[in-house]
Design an enzyme around this catalytic site. Structure first.
Site, short mmCIF file in Angstrom:
data_model
loop_
_atom_site.label_atom_id
_atom_site.label_comp_id
_atom_site.label_asym_id
_atom_site.label_seq_id
_atom_site.Cartn_x
_atom_site.Cartn_y
_atom_site.Cartn_z
N GLU A 96 -6.10 6.54 -2.70
CA GLU A 96 -6.15 5.50 -1.67
C GLU A 96 -6.59 4.16 -2.25
OE1 GLU A 96 -5.60 4.78 1.64
OE2 GLU A 96 -4.31 6.53 1.52
N HIS A 120 0.84 -1.20 0.00
CA HIS A 120 0.00 0.00 0.00
C HIS A 120 0.87 1.25 0.00
CE1 HIS A 120 -3.78 2.20 1.31
NE2 HIS A 120 -2.84 3.07 1.64
N GLU A 121 1.87 1.29 0.90
CA GLU A 121 2.71 2.49 1.01
C GLU A 121 3.57 2.68 -0.24
OE1 GLU A 121 1.81 4.41 3.16
OE2 GLU A 121 0.70 2.97 4.35
N HIS A 126 -9.90 7.83 2.75
CA HIS A 126 -9.89 6.39 3.01
C HIS A 126 -11.26 5.77 2.81
CE1 HIS A 126 -6.28 7.81 5.15
NE2 HIS A 126 -5.78 6.65 4.79
N HIS A 153 1.65 4.22 -3.04
CA HIS A 153 1.51 5.68 -2.96
C HIS A 153 2.68 6.35 -3.69
CE1 HIS A 153 -2.01 6.40 -0.61
NE2 HIS A 153 -1.59 5.78 0.47
#
Length: 521
Positions: A359, A335-336, A423, A339
């Site tokens: 997101e 996920h990070e 989110h 980004h």
């Protein structure tokens, strides 16, 4: 405490995984770092001619951010724009040059970039004052405008305005660092926009079991330095909240126990994410240049989150409640890192609908990485943060099959979606991805039961996760821009499906039907 035992070495994709990658429609050519540098330089040299062909004004210039060449010869060049030497926020565009000589363009805004003057009526201190008020409204503590406000052209709302952009640094209420970008009108001082640059995500650690990671031996000491994946490094912040921390080291190449556990999970997740992007999507690192970001574990005290910062080009992970449950699972690492991929490509603004798409992109590709890893200790699923138990009752943070099950996310698009936390405004896109991959109705996948509804009552069959991932990734890297909203995401994914599978294909028709099923038409 669950102890993680680690063997040295490098995890690699199985041959059939790589073959699948090519079969699902990864159309972009893989360039070496040197070839990519050459492509960027050549595109920048051609930028003045491109600006003229697009009919841009004499004071506008194009700055190349990325170049992607498809196997069929189509070249997609992503540009930022300046006006009279000032950055144009919302001025980004992508030129799609087909082999037959026909060019098309995707713009963040359609408006012509022009302002009456580039001399502001207000001094920079007025912008600083407004920015600090915005930070106070966000409950940012220890807030300070570190750098002088810079002059920009604000165009993301459609009408170009001379403005200031101020970056206020501090900490969000939960302890996450804050890099709040505040745009103010240079004539009136009014706030035009605010955007938090620190992008957060959630997950869990200590569930990967015994895994293989990339390490480096120097003298008699091993370190969490992965020489096969851009020299990615993992550091121990030792509960600090700034700096790089201390590189994880060990006297042997068997890593287990204590503070090493979180470091191992972070390093493993970063490695698997790198492999997925490389072996499945043909992307060589976050910026597609073969260079790795780095990771920081053990951030702060009782910090229940993780985040990506583009300014340090790094991922950071907290240890959770009572510093006993690190947020270091494979899905949070993916996920990070995603980004970072988003920041390097479409750069979707982290606010409103575009923030929800930002997101959702991290959730979508984190799900893909989790399935790709095929780790029996952490099987792939369509649940986000299912292992961390932040809710205290064993439920996930987010559900892709029916987002509203978390109590806050939206299942479908509505005109109020842009006012929802990013989110939760990610819900319709997460729902779209699940429906496109798996279809509607009740089913069980890897032991998890799902039951996905549709807005229009339609029944969808799904085209498979691999194709759904390929379409979303191509849309992100080729057709989306910083201001893309849900309607634009529909257009972008249709363009991607058309490029990958043809505009008369079942996949193209499925994309259209699935957006209708989440009320984007």
């Amino acid at each position: 405490m669950v102890v993680v035992g680690v063997q040295s070495g490098t995890a690699t994709a199985q041959p059939d995984e790589a073959a699948t990658a090519r079969a699902i429609g990864a159309t972009a050519l893989e360039l070496t770092p040197a070839q990519r540098v050459t492509a960027l330089k050549e595109a920048q040299a051609d930028a003045p001619g491109q600006a003229a062909s697009l009919g841009l004004g004499a004071q506008e210039k194009l700055v190349v951010r990325d170049v992607i060449e498809d196997v069929d010869g189509t070249v997609h060049t992503r540009y930022e724009r300046t006006y009279a030497g000032l950055p144009v926020l919302g001025g980004d565009l992508v030129v799609h040059a087909a082999p037959n000589g026909k060019d098309t363009v995707t713009k963040a805004v359609a408006a012509r970039i022009s302002v009456p003057t580039t001399t502001p009526e207000l001094a920079p201190k007025a912008a600083r004052t407004t920015a600090l008020k915005a930070a106070a409204a966000e409950q940012t503590t220890e807030a300070a405008a570190e750098d002088a406000p810079r002059k920009v052209i604000w165009a993301a709302d459609g009408k170009p305005v001379l403005a200031y952009e101020t970056v206020v640094e501090g900490f969000q209420p939960d302890g996450t660092p804050s890099e709040l970008h505040v745009v103010t009108d240079a004539a009136t001082g009014a706030e035009l926009f605010r955007d938090e640059a620190i992008e957060t995500g959630t997950g869990t650690g200590k569930y990967n079991g015994t895994v293989t990671i990339g390490t480096t031996l120097s003298g008699s000491t091993y370190s969490l330095t992965d020489g096969t994946r851009g020299s990615h490094k993992t550091y121990d912040l030792n509960q600090g909240t700034s700096g790089t921390g201390t590189l994880f080291t060990n006297s042997s190449d068997v890593w287990s126990g204590g503070r090493l556990t979180a470091g191992v999970d972070v390093h493993y997740g970063a490695g698997k994410t790198w492999d997925f992007y490389k072996n499945v999507l043909g992307r060589n690192g976050i910026k597609n240049n073969g260079v790795a970001s780095y990771s920081r574990a053990h951030y702060g005290n009782n910090y229940v989150n993780a985040f990506w910062s583009d300014s340090c080009f790094c991922m950071t992970y907290g240890d959770g409640a009572s510093n006993s449950r690190p947020l270091t699972s494979i899905d949070v690492a993916a996920h990070e890192m995603t980004h970072g991929v988003t920041a390097a490509t479409a750069n979707l603004t982290y606010s409103g609908e575009s923030g929800g798409l930002n997101e959702a992109t991290s959730d979508i590709l984190a799900t893909a990485v989790e399935f790709y890893a095929a780790n029996s200790a952490a099987p792939g699923n369509y649940l986000i943060g299912e292992q961390i138990n932040i809710n205290g009752n064993g439920t996930p943070l987010r559900y892709q099959d029916k987002p509203s099950k978390d109590g806050a996310s939206r299942d479908y698009w509505s005109s109020t979606l842009g006012s929802v936390d990013v989110h939760y405004s990610s819900g319709p896109a997460n729902h779209f991805f699940y429906l496109l991959a798996e279809g509607s109705g009740a089913k069980t996948i890897n032991g998890v039961s799902y039951n996905s509804p549709t807005y229009d009552g339609s029944t969808l069959a799904g085209i498979g996760r691999d194709k759904a991932v390929a379409i979303w990734y191509k849309a992100l890297t080729t057709y989306m821009t910083s201001t893309t909203k849900y309607a634009g995401a529909r257009t972008a994914t249709l363009s991607a499906a058309g490029a990958l599978y043809g505009t008369t294909s079942a996949e193209y028709k499925a994309v259209a039907a699935t957006w209708t099923a989440v009320n984007v038409s």
